[in-house]
Design a protein around this motif. Sequence first.
Motif, PDB file in Angstrom:
ATOM      1  N   PRO A  32      43.676  33.668  33.968  1.00  0.00           N
ATOM      2  CA  PRO A  32      42.807  34.785  33.559  1.00  0.00           C
ATOM      3  C   PRO A  32      42.110  35.502  34.705  1.00  0.00           C
ATOM      4  CG  PRO A  32      42.500  32.908  32.106  1.00  0.00           C
ATOM      5  CD  PRO A  32      43.392  32.444  33.218  1.00  0.00           C
ATOM      6  N   TRP A  33      41.689  34.776  35.731  1.00  0.00           N
ATOM      7  CA  TRP A  33      40.990  35.431  36.850  1.00  0.00           C
ATOM      8  C   TRP A  33      41.910  36.434  37.544  1.00  0.00           C
ATOM      9  CZ3 TRP A  33      36.858  37.222  38.853  1.00  0.00           C
ATOM     10  CH2 TRP A  33      36.652  37.370  40.227  1.00  0.00           C
ATOM     11  N   ALA A  63      42.759  39.399  34.978  1.00  0.00           N
ATOM     12  CA  ALA A  63      41.648  40.333  34.773  1.00  0.00           C
ATOM     13  C   ALA A  63      41.533  41.270  35.977  1.00  0.00           C
ATOM     14  CB  ALA A  63      40.344  39.565  34.576  1.00  0.00           C
ATOM     15  N   ARG A  88      44.357  43.851  36.058  1.00  0.00           N
ATOM     16  CA  ARG A  88      44.166  44.898  35.032  1.00  0.00           C
ATOM     17  C   ARG A  88      43.017  45.825  35.440  1.00  0.00           C
ATOM     18  NH1 ARG A  88      44.804  41.512  29.323  1.00  0.00           N
ATOM     19  NH2 ARG A  88      46.491  40.167  30.009  1.00  0.00           N
ATOM     20  N   GLN A  89      41.979  45.237  36.041  1.00  0.00           N
ATOM     21  CA  GLN A  89      40.864  46.067  36.529  1.00  0.00           C
ATOM     22  C   GLN A  89      41.365  47.035  37.610  1.00  0.00           C
ATOM     23  OE1 GLN A  89      37.828  44.037  38.843  1.00  0.00           O
ATOM     24  NE2 GLN A  89      36.373  45.729  38.633  1.00  0.00           N
ATOM     25  N   VAL A 148      36.621  38.428  32.946  1.00  0.00           N
ATOM     26  CA  VAL A 148      37.802  38.044  32.165  1.00  0.00           C
ATOM     27  C   VAL A 148      37.653  38.534  30.731  1.00  0.00           C
ATOM     28  CG1 VAL A 148      39.037  36.074  31.166  1.00  0.00           C
ATOM     29  CG2 VAL A 148      38.384  36.045  33.595  1.00  0.00           C
ATOM     30  N   TYR A 190      38.299  42.427  30.731  1.00  0.00           N
ATOM     31  CA  TYR A 190      39.641  42.958  31.010  1.00  0.00           C
ATOM     32  C   TYR A 190      40.769  42.207  30.303  1.00  0.00           C
ATOM     33  CZ  TYR A 190      37.893  46.535  34.046  1.00  0.00           C
ATOM     34  OH  TYR A 190      37.264  47.649  34.502  1.00  0.00           O
ATOM     35  N   CYS A 191      40.500  40.994  29.808  1.00  0.00           N
ATOM     36  CA  CYS A 191      41.489  40.281  28.984  1.00  0.00           C
ATOM     37  C   CYS A 191      40.809  40.033  27.639  1.00  0.00           C
ATOM     38  CB  CYS A 191      41.906  38.959  29.617  1.00  0.00           C
ATOM     39  SG  CYS A 191      42.571  39.116  31.272  1.00  0.00           S
ATOM     40  N   SER A 196      38.382  36.879  24.817  1.00  0.00           N
ATOM     41  CA  SER A 196      36.925  37.075  24.825  1.00  0.00           C
ATOM     42  C   SER A 196      36.142  36.049  24.004  1.00  0.00           C
ATOM     43  CB  SER A 196      36.579  38.492  24.363  1.00  0.00           C
ATOM     44  OG  SER A 196      37.003  38.649  23.033  1.00  0.00           O
TER      45      SER A 196
END
Length: 569
Positions: free
Chosen positions: A400-401, A404, A407-408, A491, A494-495, A499
């Motif tokens: 995830p890190w 994210a 995607r950012q 995270v 952006y993911c 959430s």
Amino acid sequence: NIMPPRVIYWFRTDLRLHDSPALSKALELEPECLYPVWTWDDHYVFHARVGVNRWQFLLDSQSQLSENITKINPKSKLHVLRGPPLQILPIVVKQWKITHLVFEKDTDTYGRSRDDQVMEMMRKLKVEVISVSGRTLWDVDEVLKRNKGKPPNTINALSKITEKMGPPEHPLPTPTSLPDPGDLDLDIESQSVDDAEDLNAEQREKPAVCYDSIRGPKGDFSVPTFEELGLKPATSPWRGGESVALKMLTEYTDDIEKTAKFSKPDTPPTQFLPPATTNLSAHLHFGTLSVRTFWYKVEESVAKFKGKKSSFPTNLPGQLMFRDMYFCCQAGWENFERMEGNKECRFIPWALRNSYVLSHTYRTSHVISYDEEGRVNGQERDGEAEEWFTRWKEGRTGFPWIDALMRQLKHEGFIHHLGRHSVACFLTRGHCYISWERGQEVFEEWLIDHEAACNSGNWQWLSASAFFHQYHRVYSPIAFPKKYDKTGRLVRHYCPELSKFPDKYIYEPWRAPKAEQKAAGCIIGEDYPLPMFDEGERRKRCLDAMGHAYKGVGDERLRDGSWRELFPE
Ligand code: FAD
């Protein structure tokens, strides 16, 4: 009977009126007329990888510059000439009876060779060219000269040289008036661009049409719009322009404590919208902010703070000097932007080399060959690594890190420096063992602050190919972000599929029991990918491979393909 000067001021890396040493030189000529001009360089339009967010930043910056010019002379504005400078400048110079061409010096590899050709052309046309340093704190050529041609490749080496040169020049005042441009008649209407291979085609809704008319669709040399360029809408919240830049700088430096205590490693990469750092890099890139104005505003603010201040080089002046350092290296190392032929860059036999869709400038001098199917010197490409590369780029690694951040990057065109560290280390020496040149290409496309010198230099640093050699220090995609934010805000933003995961699993959701995954509304492996490999195992294999590479494997390994033995399947 000397002709009064008729000047073209050619804007390129300096979309501003404040502190512009080159523009000041142009005004010192007391010209009869001054044409503020931008030329659509076909290199930028077609061959450079420019994503929609950087297009938006550029068009914003041009529009504001044009407005600022009109504010001090209602008869003037930025005149955008649609056409490659090497074809178009000789024409306008003749028709507008130009005596002087003035611009800010560009030490970028591509910019330098373009400008050499322009200068040669102008010499033949008997037009005087004035090129003035203003993009860096110190004149890069002067730094190299003082160091016997050797670029300083550490911040301390640069400090030593610049201490002798003295502090950067103080910013110059913004002009309060500008001469009128002269006659704008031109008796050519269209320019063809030969052999344009459009790397940006994907970003467009319709083919690029910007060279249909030199004056643009309205016939008035106005700043192009997204519509004219056929671009898909931008997504970044970060906007260009001189007024935006100066406002952001003032707001940041008005907080004297934050400015005086700024220390890069303490600024959280998990903080976003707005980030923990100044977010001024894209403004420095487009020259909507003068680097000397930045430097002296910081100095002024820090001087007012009475408490303990952060120290060099993690403080803000240190950060600005890193920028100068990379510009010096770019100017002084041959082939700075790639591995082949770059003597300072360690040869590492990466599992994936640079893309076979090579940019125009690289193709001519490449030592390795790519065939139609993309095989490197007859070797099949590494299918698994190619897949990892695609997943990294698209934010689908299952970490995830990393996802994210990627995607950012695509959405905002910006990520924090330590976020850049994380994704660059992961792609190269940390986990995927993929060449830094591939990562560099993605950053080139998506960053709004893309600066060839800083991008190449930092990728070489992060992949332990140059500048930095402690390759055993690998960023964990789990433990590292936890140090800054245990709750995983970035995270979650952006993911969004992750959430609802509890904090405990936010950086490693595959460890959550099935019941927790269900409760979070996201099954790992279905709604969000499983990690694409075992992180610990990959780290170990990369460390071994880096160990081999550091023992010294020559380029011949690359040529005969035997580098693969070092990295068995
Ligand atoms: P701040 O922390 O506020 O620093 C102020 C200014 O100092 C920046 O605007 C920038 O101009 C300069 N600066 C800070 N750190 C660096 C650095 N390490 N190298 C060079 N200049 C620095 N920076 C770019 O401007 N363009 C790039 O294309 C670019 N690519 C990068 C690629 C990788 C893999 C990495 C690790 C870093 C890259 N950087 C690049 C450097 C750095 O990450 C950005 O300059 C910084 O994050 C921009 O944010 P800021 O303006 O808030 O920086």
